[in-house]
Design an enzyme around this catalytic site. Structure first.
Site, short mmCIF file in Angstrom:
data_model
loop_
_atom_site.label_atom_id
_atom_site.label_comp_id
_atom_site.label_asym_id
_atom_site.label_seq_id
_atom_site.Cartn_x
_atom_site.Cartn_y
_atom_site.Cartn_z
N ASP A 184 -0.67 1.20 4.15
CA ASP A 184 -0.33 2.00 2.78
C ASP A 184 -0.79 1.00 1.74
OD1 ASP A 184 1.03 2.96 0.69
OD2 ASP A 184 2.93 2.79 1.59
N HIS A 186 -0.29 1.42 -1.31
CA HIS A 186 1.00 1.61 -2.18
C HIS A 186 0.57 1.57 -3.83
CE1 HIS A 186 5.26 0.32 -2.93
NE2 HIS A 186 5.63 1.23 -1.97
N HIS A 286 6.89 12.09 2.99
CA HIS A 286 7.31 10.81 2.68
C HIS A 286 9.00 10.72 2.74
CE1 HIS A 286 8.36 7.68 -0.60
NE2 HIS A 286 7.47 6.87 0.10
#
Length: 382
Positions: A184, A186, A286
């Site tokens: 990830d 992010h 998610h």
């Protein structure tokens, strides 16, 4: 039957639960939350409930969704769509309970009996990931996810790239080739660094590279994808099918990650899933959130043929004070076995929320994500 009451509960570690009650006593639960903005979403939910839902027939879910979304001149965005999402979840929970069937039966029935889940390792600034990875594989998980980096400068040093490589190398060495490793970014990485990073991580076969750039820079995804064969994933900060339309048409994204508590709930995410299937794109919702959000995800996973894997937040680094299972009367509904979780078959969302525990935990939680800064004092992406 009509909607007669609702209540909102801020609960640790950083969640907001919505309880909706009908005139026949049926109760539905939703989880409308933007992490760090619970008070703002709470106000939006109250405004929608008071304006459109109280006194209404709860079974007209599509009409309620359209009214909440299109009834205002200004639309979309994280606050409004998260408020709609939690209300939508609660309405589906009510409808399933009234008909004594799980929500997935109302959406066409199951396309699978269970779905693979992944486990988070490391923290916001990832460290000691090799040992953590081995521990989670020993616990039965076959897929893991980790943050790729701490904060990065817009163009950072070769050392910063090598540190990211060393972390995934530790994990790959610890778990071997039989375990998938999602990485990830992010949204912490500018496109200039994302191209370098995805290329450097390539030898370690990431399961996917998540949010390589912020969604406002999705136009950079095709160029980033040219630097790697790893699947590109994004979508946790995209809130409607219209937000996803661009990335489908680009053809650079392999996995979409709408959040059932941010992207308009079950009604909207099922539509996003169907759009993704038409573009040969996988779905991986998610969900670093609570049990209502996870149950909602699993209902959509159940009836979406392109569902790949499900995020879940058990033992995630955010959950220091409370965890997913704490709010359930029967925690066995989320029992993970061989890296999978069964699709809940109970009525509605398929979970039994422990209302007494919710009330006992409810209060002013006031969680906010940290504000990171670079060494020059400027704000960094968290």
């Amino acid at each position: 039957m009509e909607i007669v009451d609702y209540e909102l509960f801020e609960v640790p570690p950083r969640w907001l639960f919505l309880r909706v009650e009908t005139s026949d006593g049926t109760v539905g639960w939703g989880e409308p939350i933007v992490e760090g903005r619970a008070r703002t979403v709470r106000a939006a939910v109250a405004e929608l409930m008071d304006s459109y839902l109280l006194g209404a027939d709860p079974t007209r879910i599509e009409d309620h969704w359209q009214t909440m979304y299109r009834g205002g001149f200004y639309r979309g965005g994280p606050i409004l769509m998260s408020a709609i999402a939690g209300i939508d979840q609660a309405l589906w929970d009510i409808k399933g309970k009234r008909l004594d069937v799980p929500v997935h039966e109302l959406l066409g029935g199951k396309a699978r009996d269970r779905i693979r889940v992944y486990q988070w390792i490391g923290g916001d600034r990832p460290a000691d990931v090799g040992a953590a990875a081995a521990e989670q594989v020993e616990a039965g998980f076959t897929a893991l996810k980790m943050n790729a980096t701490p904060e990065l400068r817009r163009i950072d040093t070769p050392r910063a790239v090598q540190d990211a490589v060393d972390r995934i190398a530790q994990v790959r060495d610890a778990v071997g080739a039989e375990v998938d490793i999602g990485v990830d970014f992010h949204g912490r990485v500018a496109k200039s660094m994302a191209k370098r990073l995805v290329e450097a991580l390539e030898p370690y076969d990431p399961f996917f590279v998540e949010e390589p750039v912020l969604p406002e820079h999705n136009d950079a995804l095709p160029a980033i994808a040219e630097h790697t064969s790893a699947p590109i994933a994004t979508g946790e900060r995209m809130y409607s099918r219209w937000d996803f339309k661009e990335v489908f048409e680009q053809g650079a994204v392999d996995v979409v990650q709408p959040d059932l508590s941010h992207a308009g709930g079950i009604t909207e995410v099922k539509k996003i899933a169907d759009m993704a299937e038409a573009y040969d794109v996988a779905l991986a919702p998610h969900c670093p959130l609570g049990p209502v959000a996870l149950a909602s995800c699993l209902q959509v996973d159940a009836c979406s043929p392109n569902a790949l894997i499900q995020e879940q937040s058990l033992d995630i680094h955010y959950n220091e004070t409370s965890d997913v299972l704490d709010y359930l009367a029967d925690a066995s509904v989320f029992e993970y076995e061989d890296g999978f979780v069964d699709i809940p078959d109970g009525p509605g969302l398929g979970i039994d929320v422990d209302e007494s525990h919710v009330r006992a935990q409810s209060g002013d939680v006031d969680w906010h994500n940290p504000v990171w800064r670079h060494d020059d004092g400027s704000v960094a992406e968290w």
